[in-house]
Design an enzyme around this catalytic site. Structure first.
Site, short mmCIF file in Angstrom:
data_model
loop_
_atom_site.label_atom_id
_atom_site.label_comp_id
_atom_site.label_asym_id
_atom_site.label_seq_id
_atom_site.Cartn_x
_atom_site.Cartn_y
_atom_site.Cartn_z
N HIS A 210 -26.34 -26.34 -17.41
CA HIS A 210 -27.46 -27.28 -17.44
C HIS A 210 -28.74 -26.61 -17.93
CE1 HIS A 210 -30.48 -30.11 -15.79
NE2 HIS A 210 -29.51 -31.01 -15.76
N SER B 59 -32.47 -35.53 -17.17
CA SER B 59 -32.56 -34.07 -17.35
C SER B 59 -32.68 -33.70 -18.82
CB SER B 59 -31.31 -33.38 -16.79
OG SER B 59 -31.42 -33.15 -15.42
N ASP C 266 -34.49 -24.27 -13.87
CA ASP C 266 -33.16 -24.86 -14.00
C ASP C 266 -32.13 -23.88 -13.48
OD1 ASP C 266 -30.93 -26.51 -15.19
OD2 ASP C 266 -32.63 -27.53 -16.11
#
Length: 779
Positions: A222, A555, A139
């Site tokens: 994220h 996600s 990520d």
């Protein structure tokens, strides 16, 4: 369907199998440099070279600008080259394949309970909360100081761990601990492509301390969010500016984290870096890989052109479970991504928590929406309402940058249509133009699907029907007014789960015989840890700092399944990745908390396996599934043979030379926990297909299972034998399922398919597999 499959296979011609023609390689300043990934037959390395790197740098170019050398899940290298160099290298007899580096995108508390996890009992207790399992997260990096990553009371790092803690900008060796056992960053592909990205209008400006951290530290948020969702520790008094207050925790709270930063703020994730991360992670000793990354257009490349599929195969062959996101291009059909059968592909559903906001119109009507706005409330004050889209300008209707006339919107609540730009960015445009609030209206393509956003202006999102009602009201009066009432956090929402409208949908665009997505998990309005490098909206102008944020996307669903796999791996260390996936699929639920069939968010209609795969993951049942459908490396090779890949193409994926059976296998006979029956649309009358499956008993040693069938409408399904008997000497049993469809009675409807299931039960366990029946044009 056939056209897409044919087009996908046509990409084969990007591969070059030619005789080596020696020539001098030179770098011409007037030729464009690009990054390419070369798949090399490692067995052909001459013994005179001590390492593959020496071989590549000596024989393949003069000199090549090598970025990565791959030697674990993939053999070969990536390099930045000009067209003449690429053409020369591809003629070398040891080069099996070459493909250009591509950019991919991220598929961007209470959810563990919603998965069926409970303290001190069940899977959490039996797995010790995943304490010895290492989850590798691919990520944007991590913010290590967050409470979610505390190593308090964790035991020593597992002795098998071979990874490292790379240091860099604002990241030191002390940022790793018994929780974050390793951290790496991969920037070479990203940096090599930076100029090319700029040339097509990308927002990248290079890596520097103000924009990015050249280290494992997360500048985007994220990666911190997905890592803590999968394996975050208990964090009390967690919330996002008051929303979703409570105890934040990941699915596997004691699992260890290994961070592989492959994505960079604003510029995405490059294949060459992703493949290098797979190589490192498997070498380091991870047990699970979580990768919330994929194509951004809903179109998937063939497996031999897809580094995620290639890297995941190498990981899977070493016993590493790989969880991937299904993409956010739903509700359009055939939008699911990450289709390789050795990947576990996860779609997104809602949980029983919501953040309602109510639009109150001047005539007293109320329209229900959602919002995470935490600023000063409007306190019931009515404001003039305006829709810039009445001008006929698309950019104004979408509230794009510089599209709004301050004279029109100042002091008003502005209606903006969803699409083309980030939802929170529209609010910033309204704020800059002097608006006091925003109502974000879905179009028909988004239907009634809503997600909460931490808007920087008083704003809420409403569905398509409410949006139409709002615009009708606007046209019905000369002085339209409105206000927004933000109602905080509400739990106990029914129905839930609902399949998120954005979640990638089937059918599988490469091999429709394999149902994708495999299952769904919580992916809407998920609270998890957040970076302090950016505000909750991610906008540069958002200066707020928050320890937690609420995000939506596949996600967010993917790390739920990654954490689930860590728990199952801890409770059952001898299970293969396929067995772990099977346990989750065959115990998944297809009903909501009203005990009715799950619905689909954009339309409110009943959902199908094209929407949710086998169903919504239920970990309380997955711990003890009774039977599992296992898959070996040889099974996957036979599958690749069955879809027409030759030995050299398959070797691009598998690394090792392979031989296909003399009689071509059938792709539908891969031992998958679902059945996809494809019949020719040219067939008239009855057609039958027989599928073979093998189940392994992982429950009580002596067991008798009997089959029950829910046949799709207009279809007959028979299973033989109808009874499976297991004993200490017999742990595996095979059976045949015959699907018979009559084209005269097959009402395929809007989805182009009909759906059913069959289940094996011993009185305690129910081992359920979905059945999908469809017609396609022959190739």
């Amino acid at each position: 369907m056939a056209a897409l499959l044919s087009a996908s296979l046509s990409f084969f011609f990007l591969f070059f199998f030619c005789n080596f023609v020696p020539q001098t390689l030179s770098l011409s300043s007037d030729q464009n440099l690009k990054t390419f990934i070369f798949r090399v037959d490692s067995h052909s390395k001459p013994s005179v070279f001590p390492t593959h790197y020496h071989w590549y740098t000596t024989e393949f170019a003069d000199p090549p600008q090598i970025l990565h050398v791959y030697d674990t899940v993939f053999h070969g290298f990536s390099a930045t080259l000009n067209p003449d160099q690429v053409a020369a290298i591809t003629k070398h007899p040891s080069v099996l394949a070459v493909f250009e580096d591509q950019r991919r995108q991220l598929h961007t508390t209470r959810s563990p309970q919603f998965l069926g996890l409970r303290n001190q009992r069940g899977l959490w207790s039996d797995s010790d909360y995943g304490s010895d399992v290492i989850v590798g997260v691919f990520d944007t990096g991590i913010s290590p100081e967050r409470r979610s990553f505390s190593d308090l009371n964790l035991g020593p790092v597992p002795a098998r761990w071979k990874g490292v803690c790379e240091t860099g900008v604002k990241f030191t060796a002390k940022n790793c601990n018994r929780k974050i056992v390793g951290a790496r960053f991969f920037a070479r592909g990203h940096e090599a492509a930076a100029a090319a990205v700029n040339s097509i209008g990308g927002p990248i400006s290079g890596i520097n301390e103000t924009v990015e951290f050249r280290s494992p530290r997360d500048a985007d948020g994220h990666g911190t969010h997905t890592a803590s969702t999968a394996a975050g520790r208990y964090a009390f008094k967690a919330s996002m500016e008051g929303y979703a207050s409570g105890i934040a925790k990941g699915v596997a709270p004691k699992a260890r984290l290994a961070i592989y930063k492959v994505c960079w703020k604003n510029s995405g994730c490059f294949d060459s870096d992703i493949l290098a991360a797979f190589d490192a992670a498997v070498h380091d000793g991870v047990d699970v890989i979580s990768i919330s990354i994929g194509g951004g257009d809903g179109i998937s490349s063939p497996y031999y052109l897809d580094p995620i599929a290639i890297g995941a195969y190498g990981a899977n062959s070493r016993g590493v479970f790989v969880s991937s996101s299904a993409g956010n291009d739903g509700p359009t059909g055939m939008s699911v991504t990450n289709l390789a059968p050795w990947l576990t592909t996860v779609g997104a559903g809602t949980i029983d928590r919501n953040f309602p906001a109510v639009v109150i119109l001047g005539d007293g009507r109320k329209l229900t929406g959602v919002s995470l706005y935490a600023g000063a409330p409007l306190k019931g004050k009515m404001y003039p309402l305006v829709y810039p889209g009445k001008s006929g300008l698309l950019s104004a209707s979408l509230c794009m940058e510089n599209s709004l006339d301050p004279k029109l919107v100042r002091g008003k609540i502005v209606i903006c249509d969803r699409g083309s730009s980030p939802r929170v960015a529209k609010g910033l445009v309204v704020k800059k133009a002097g608006g006091v609030g925003m109502i974000l209206a879905n179009g028909a393509s988004n239907g009634e699907g809503l997600v909460g956003d931490a808007h920087i202006i008083a704003a809420c999102a409403i569905g398509s029907d409410e949006g139409d009602a709002l615009k009708a009201y606007l046209s019905s009066t000369s002085s339209p007014t409105a206000t927004i009432d933000f109602q905080g956090t509400v739990i106990g929402i029914k129905p839930a789960p609902v399949v998120a409208s954005f979640s990638g949908r089937g059918p599988n665009g490469l091999n429709p015989e394999i149902l994708k997505p495999d299952l769904i998990a919580p992916g809407v309005n998920i609270l998890a840890a957040w970076t302090d490098a950016v505000g909750p909206t991610g906008l540069d102008s958002d200066l707020r700092k928050t320890e937690f944020n609420i995000l939506s996307g596949t996600s967010m669903a993917c790390p739920h399944v990654s954490g689930a796999a860590a728990l199952l791996k801890s409770a059952h260390p001898d299970w293969s990745p396929a067995a772990i996936r099977s346990a989750m699929m065959t115990t998944a639920s297809t009903v909501n908390n009203q005990n009715q069939m799950m619905t689909e968010e954009s339309t409110g209609k009943p959902a199908t396996p094209y929407d949710f795969g086998a169903g919504h993951v239920n970990l309380d049942l997955a711990m003890d599934p009774g039977l599992v459908y296992d898959i070996t490396n040889d099974d996957y090779v036979n599958f690749l043979c069955s879809i027409g890949y030759g030995p050299k193409v398959i070797q691009v994926i598998t690394r090792s030379p392979v031989h296909c059976p003399a009689k071509r296998p059938l792709p539908e006979n891969l031992n998958y926990p679902s059945i996809g029956a494809l019949f020719s649309s040219a067939a008239v009358g009855k057609s039958s297909k027989t599928f073979i499956r093998t189940v392994t008993n992982v429950g009580e040693t002596n067991a008798v299972y009997r089959v029950g069938v829910q046949a799709p409408k207009g279809v007959t399904v028979t299973v033989k034998p109808s009874k499976l008997v297991f004993s200490p000497a017999v742990k595996k049993r095979s059976f045949f399922a015959t699907v018979t469809a009559d084209s005269r009675n097959l009402a395929l409807g809007d989805t182009g398919a009909v759906f059913g299931s069959f289940s094996w039960t011993d009185g305690k366990h129910v081992v359920r597999s979905p059945i999908v029946v469809t017609q396609i044009d022959p190739l």
